[in-house]
Structures are given as structure tokens and as C-alpha cells.
Design an enzyme around this catalytic site. Sequence first.
Site, PDB file in Angstrom:
ATOM      1  N   ASP A  10       0.853  -1.188   0.000  1.00  0.00           N
ATOM      2  CA  ASP A  10       0.000   0.000   0.000  1.00  0.00           C
ATOM      3  C   ASP A  10       0.889   1.239   0.000  1.00  0.00           C
ATOM      4  O   ASP A  10       1.771   1.371   0.851  1.00  0.00           O
ATOM      5  CB  ASP A  10      -0.904   0.008   1.232  1.00  0.00           C
ATOM      6  CG  ASP A  10      -1.977   1.071   1.183  1.00  0.00           C
ATOM      7  OD1 ASP A  10      -1.646   2.239   0.879  1.00  0.00           O
ATOM      8  OD2 ASP A  10      -3.139   0.740   1.453  1.00  0.00           O
ATOM      9  N   LEU A  14       0.716   1.156   6.360  1.00  0.00           N
ATOM     10  CA  LEU A  14      -0.360   0.629   7.195  1.00  0.00           C
ATOM     11  C   LEU A  14      -1.219   1.787   7.693  1.00  0.00           C
ATOM     12  O   LEU A  14      -0.721   2.703   8.342  1.00  0.00           O
ATOM     13  CB  LEU A  14       0.240  -0.125   8.384  1.00  0.00           C
ATOM     14  CG  LEU A  14      -0.750  -0.806   9.303  1.00  0.00           C
ATOM     15  CD1 LEU A  14      -1.500  -1.901   8.557  1.00  0.00           C
ATOM     16  CD2 LEU A  14      -0.027  -1.390  10.498  1.00  0.00           C
ATOM     17  N   HIS A  15      -2.505   1.745   7.365  1.00  0.00           N
ATOM     18  CA  HIS A  15      -3.406   2.802   7.830  1.00  0.00           C
ATOM     19  C   HIS A  15      -4.741   2.190   8.253  1.00  0.00           C
ATOM     20  O   HIS A  15      -4.985   1.002   8.061  1.00  0.00           O
ATOM     21  CB  HIS A  15      -3.563   3.908   6.780  1.00  0.00           C
ATOM     22  CG  HIS A  15      -4.048   3.446   5.452  1.00  0.00           C
ATOM     23  ND1 HIS A  15      -5.350   3.536   5.059  1.00  0.00           N
ATOM     24  CD2 HIS A  15      -3.384   2.874   4.412  1.00  0.00           C
ATOM     25  CE1 HIS A  15      -5.488   3.049   3.831  1.00  0.00           C
ATOM     26  NE2 HIS A  15      -4.304   2.640   3.420  1.00  0.00           N
ATOM     27  N   ALA A  16      -5.600   3.005   8.840  1.00  0.00           N
ATOM     28  CA  ALA A  16      -6.771   2.545   9.584  1.00  0.00           C
ATOM     29  C   ALA A  16      -7.746   1.652   8.821  1.00  0.00           C
ATOM     30  O   ALA A  16      -8.128   0.603   9.329  1.00  0.00           O
ATOM     31  CB  ALA A  16      -7.510   3.733  10.171  1.00  0.00           C
TER      32      ALA A  16
END
Length: 89
Positions: A10, A14-16
Site C-alpha cells: 500500500d 499501514l493505515h486505519a
Amino acid sequence: MLTKTFKMTDPQGLHARPASAIVKVAKGFSSEITLVAEDRVSLKNLMKVLSQGIAPNTTFSIEISGEDEAVAMQTITDALRTEGMAEEA
């Protein structure tokens, strides 16, 4: 115990949104599921997962131990790919 190494694909790291999807998948299994990045944290705890701050192109591992470890590993691998988060390293 099963272990697999992944590479974050991505571009935002790393995201929500995708992290919460992976945590939801992990919570569906009785096995102990650990994300190994900067630290070792439970993949069933969103805040701990997000605290790892995994950047794009960074490698991390998933360790799974328990009675449903094989199914859990395959399901999580598929979810990481589907969410566009990571690929096997």
C-alpha cells in the site's frame, strides 16, 4: 506455529481502513495471531497494529499458533492481498 513474511504494498503504508479489516478477520479465529514488525503485537488489537507504523515496501511477519492456524494464515494472506496492503515476500 506458522510464520509468513510479507511486504507492504500500500503506497500509504499501514493505515486505519485496511488495518481494521485485517483485525476483523483475525478476530474470527481462536489461534493466537501476532504481527511482527517493530514490535510483536496481537493482530486482534487495532491500536497495537496501527502503532507499528509499517511504511510502504517494509517487510513484516505474521505468526499464528493454534488449532485453526492453517485456515487463519490462508484467510489473512488472502485478506492482505484483497485489501491491497501486502504481498508475500
